[in-house]
Design a protein around this motif. Structure first.
Motif, mmCIF file in Angstrom:
data_model
loop_
_atom_site.group_PDB
_atom_site.id
_atom_site.type_symbol
_atom_site.label_atom_id
_atom_site.label_comp_id
_atom_site.label_asym_id
_atom_site.label_seq_id
_atom_site.Cartn_x
_atom_site.Cartn_y
_atom_site.Cartn_z
ATOM 1 N N ASP A 43 4.777 34.609 51.446
ATOM 2 C CA ASP A 43 3.609 33.736 51.311
ATOM 3 C C ASP A 43 2.804 34.164 50.100
ATOM 4 O O ASP A 43 2.947 35.275 49.583
ATOM 5 N N GLY A 44 1.952 33.248 49.632
ATOM 6 C CA GLY A 44 1.117 33.559 48.484
ATOM 7 C C GLY A 44 0.551 32.301 47.849
ATOM 8 O O GLY A 44 0.848 31.182 48.267
ATOM 9 N N GLU A 45 -0.302 32.494 46.845
ATOM 10 C CA GLU A 45 -0.797 31.369 46.064
ATOM 11 C C GLU A 45 0.391 30.655 45.423
ATOM 12 O O GLU A 45 1.384 31.285 45.051
ATOM 13 N N THR A 46 0.295 29.338 45.310
ATOM 14 C CA THR A 46 1.451 28.586 44.823
ATOM 15 C C THR A 46 1.803 28.930 43.377
ATOM 16 O O THR A 46 2.961 28.823 42.981
ATOM 17 N N THR A 47 0.822 29.380 42.608
ATOM 18 C CA THR A 47 1.139 29.793 41.233
ATOM 19 C C THR A 47 2.096 30.975 41.247
ATOM 20 O O THR A 47 3.029 31.047 40.437
ATOM 21 N N SER A 48 1.882 31.927 42.168
ATOM 22 C CA SER A 48 2.780 33.080 42.246
ATOM 23 C C SER A 48 4.114 32.706 42.877
ATOM 24 O O SER A 48 5.163 33.234 42.498
ATOM 25 N N LEU A 49 4.111 31.776 43.840
ATOM 26 C CA LEU A 49 5.376 31.356 44.452
ATOM 27 C C LEU A 49 6.262 30.640 43.438
ATOM 28 O O LEU A 49 7.483 30.817 43.437
ATOM 29 N N ARG A 50 5.649 29.820 42.589
ATOM 30 C CA ARG A 50 6.454 29.116 41.574
ATOM 31 C C ARG A 50 7.114 30.086 40.611
ATOM 32 O O ARG A 50 8.170 29.787 40.038
ATOM 33 N N ALA A 51 6.489 31.250 40.408
ATOM 34 C CA ALA A 51 7.041 32.246 39.496
ATOM 35 C C ALA A 51 7.976 33.222 40.185
ATOM 36 O O ALA A 51 8.636 34.024 39.517
ATOM 37 N N ASN A 52 8.048 33.169 41.524
ATOM 38 C CA ASN A 52 8.870 34.101 42.283
ATOM 39 C C ASN A 52 10.356 33.783 42.084
ATOM 40 O O ASN A 52 10.782 32.644 42.217
ATOM 41 N N ALA A 53 11.153 34.798 41.771
ATOM 42 C CA ALA A 53 12.569 34.591 41.468
ATOM 43 C C ALA A 53 13.319 33.992 42.654
ATOM 44 O O ALA A 53 14.195 33.132 42.485
ATOM 45 N N ASP A 54 13.002 34.441 43.869
ATOM 46 C CA ASP A 54 13.684 33.922 45.052
ATOM 47 C C ASP A 54 13.373 32.441 45.266
ATOM 48 O O ASP A 54 14.257 31.642 45.566
ATOM 49 N N VAL A 55 12.083 32.081 45.145
ATOM 50 C CA VAL A 55 11.685 30.688 45.340
ATOM 51 C C VAL A 55 12.320 29.812 44.265
ATOM 52 O O VAL A 55 12.820 28.711 44.557
ATOM 53 N N LYS A 56 12.317 30.292 43.025
ATOM 54 C CA LYS A 56 12.916 29.517 41.939
ATOM 55 C C LYS A 56 14.407 29.276 42.187
ATOM 56 O O LYS A 56 14.916 28.178 41.969
ATOM 57 N N GLU A 57 15.087 30.298 42.712
ATOM 58 C CA GLU A 57 16.527 30.165 42.914
ATOM 59 C C GLU A 57 16.873 29.363 44.164
ATOM 60 O O GLU A 57 17.691 28.447 44.123
ATOM 61 N N PHE A 58 16.214 29.692 45.286
ATOM 62 C CA PHE A 58 16.629 29.116 46.558
ATOM 63 C C PHE A 58 15.998 27.760 46.855
ATOM 64 O O PHE A 58 16.578 26.949 47.567
ATOM 65 N N TYR A 59 14.779 27.500 46.308
ATOM 66 C CA TYR A 59 14.080 26.261 46.661
ATOM 67 C C TYR A 59 13.866 25.320 45.483
ATOM 68 O O TYR A 59 13.726 24.120 45.673
ATOM 69 N N LEU A 60 13.800 25.863 44.269
ATOM 70 C CA LEU A 60 13.632 24.992 43.105
ATOM 71 C C LEU A 60 14.934 24.809 42.343
ATOM 72 O O LEU A 60 15.009 23.979 41.438
ATOM 73 N N GLY A 61 15.962 25.601 42.684
ATOM 74 C CA GLY A 61 17.257 25.455 42.037
ATOM 75 C C GLY A 61 17.251 25.844 40.580
ATOM 76 O O GLY A 61 17.951 25.250 39.753
ATOM 77 N N LEU A 62 16.456 26.873 40.236
ATOM 78 C CA LEU A 62 16.339 27.303 38.842
ATOM 79 C C LEU A 62 16.866 28.721 38.676
ATOM 80 O O LEU A 62 16.843 29.529 39.608
ATOM 81 N N THR A 63 17.322 29.041 37.484
ATOM 82 C CA THR A 63 17.709 30.412 37.161
ATOM 83 C C THR A 63 16.468 31.206 36.810
ATOM 84 O O THR A 63 15.348 30.679 36.764
ATOM 85 N N GLU A 64 16.652 32.486 36.536
ATOM 86 C CA GLU A 64 15.530 33.355 36.176
ATOM 87 C C GLU A 64 14.793 32.844 34.938
ATOM 88 O O GLU A 64 13.589 33.036 34.802
ATOM 89 N N VAL A 65 15.512 32.193 34.025
ATOM 90 C CA VAL A 65 14.875 31.721 32.792
ATOM 91 C C VAL A 65 14.438 30.268 32.903
ATOM 92 O O VAL A 65 14.030 29.660 31.928
ATOM 93 N N GLY A 66 14.535 29.688 34.102
ATOM 94 C CA GLY A 66 14.009 28.348 34.312
ATOM 95 C C GLY A 66 14.998 27.227 34.118
ATOM 96 O O GLY A 66 14.634 26.058 34.177
ATOM 97 N N LYS A 67 16.282 27.566 33.905
ATOM 98 C CA LYS A 67 17.282 26.515 33.753
ATOM 99 C C LYS A 67 17.766 26.044 35.117
ATOM 100 O O LYS A 67 17.808 26.799 36.076
#
Length: 264
Positions: free
Chosen positions: A222-246
């Motif tokens: 859990d956390g502020e959404t700004t930090s969740l959007r930057a979280n590597a796990d959230v980016k990979e598992f829920y946003l479908g992005l790599t570490e560099v945002g691809k």
């Protein structure tokens, strides 16, 4: 405004679905609850709104508080009167009633006709399409219009807190964007507090200020959404992005394993 304290929920006195969930929703904020199918998100909303019993579910430990008052042993009609409404998944409207009759049904716990009429016009102000179709039976409305109607009907109870379960489900991207813009306006202009369950993680994290991630009936992050959007796990598992945002391919995403630190 809303506080869940280590609640556990079982169905049929056998299936443990929520495993010690704790979360808070501050007044006049939008909080999102993310997670995969079966994580327990909808069950969490039903635990808050008193709708577990019809599905043979019950809270066995913990408590649910709204505005400092315990509500976990109250019926759904009492909880609505206190100021909590749920918009369930699947655009559940009364299809044989007109759009306006559906909206008026949402005000069934209220008695002041002048206030109901004023709030009806307020709903039409936020959802102009409903005003244009007020005499049309709900079954003939489009999917997006039915979702607007379901939200509008919940607003007619004049809630302080609205629970939204998958409002974007099955809708075209432009309609999803329109509905989420209206949710933001209601939060900002009407001071409405929102707990949002949503599979579209990118949209949910864009409109909410705080978020929780659920896995297997537990809060794992859990956390502020700004930090969740930057979280590597959230980016990979829920946003479908790599570490560099691809954008990752579906094949890479679908076989992920949760990182061990999520479960610590």
């Amino acid at each position: 405004m809303l506080k869940l304290n280590s609640i556990e929920v079982v169905y049929d006195r056998a299936v443990l679905v929520l495993r010690g969930i704790s979360l808070e929703v501050p007044e006049q904020r939008i909080v999102t609850l993310l997670g995969s199918n079966g994580a327990g998100k909808s069950t969490t909303l039903k635990a808050v709104s008193g709708l577990l019993k019809p599905e043979r579910g019950e809270i066995i430990t913990g408590s649910v508080e709204f505005a400092g008052e315990r509500i976990d042993h109250r019926g759904p009609e009492e909880i609505v009167k206190l100021g909590v409404t749920l918009v369930m998944e699947g655009r559940r409207v009364f299809q044989d009633l007109t759009a306006e009759e559906n909206l008026r049904a949402g005000a069934h716990t209220r008695r002041n006709g002048a206030e109901i009429k004023r709030d009806l016009e307020l709903v039409y102000e936020y959802f102009p399409k409903l005003g244009e179709r007020r005499t049309l039976k709900a079954g003939y409305l489009s999917g997006g219009e039915q979702q607007m109607l379901a939200i509008g009907r919940a607003l007619m109870a004049r809630p302080r807190l609205i629970l939204l379960d998958e409002p974007s489900l099955g809708l075209a991207p432009l309609l999803v964007e329109e509905i989420f813009q209206i949710i933001q306006r209601l939060n900002q202009e009407e001071k409405l507090t929102v707990l949002l369950v949503e599979q579209n993680a990118a949209m949910a994290l864009a409109v909410a200020q705080y978020g929780y991630v659920m896995e297997n009936g537990r809060i794992v992050l859990d956390g502020e959404t700004t930090s969740l959007r930057a979280n590597a796990d959230v980016k990979e598992f829920y946003l479908g992005l790599t570490e560099v945002g691809k954008r990752k391919s579906y094949r890479d995403i679908k076989h992920y394993r949760r990182r061990k630190r999520w479960l610590s």
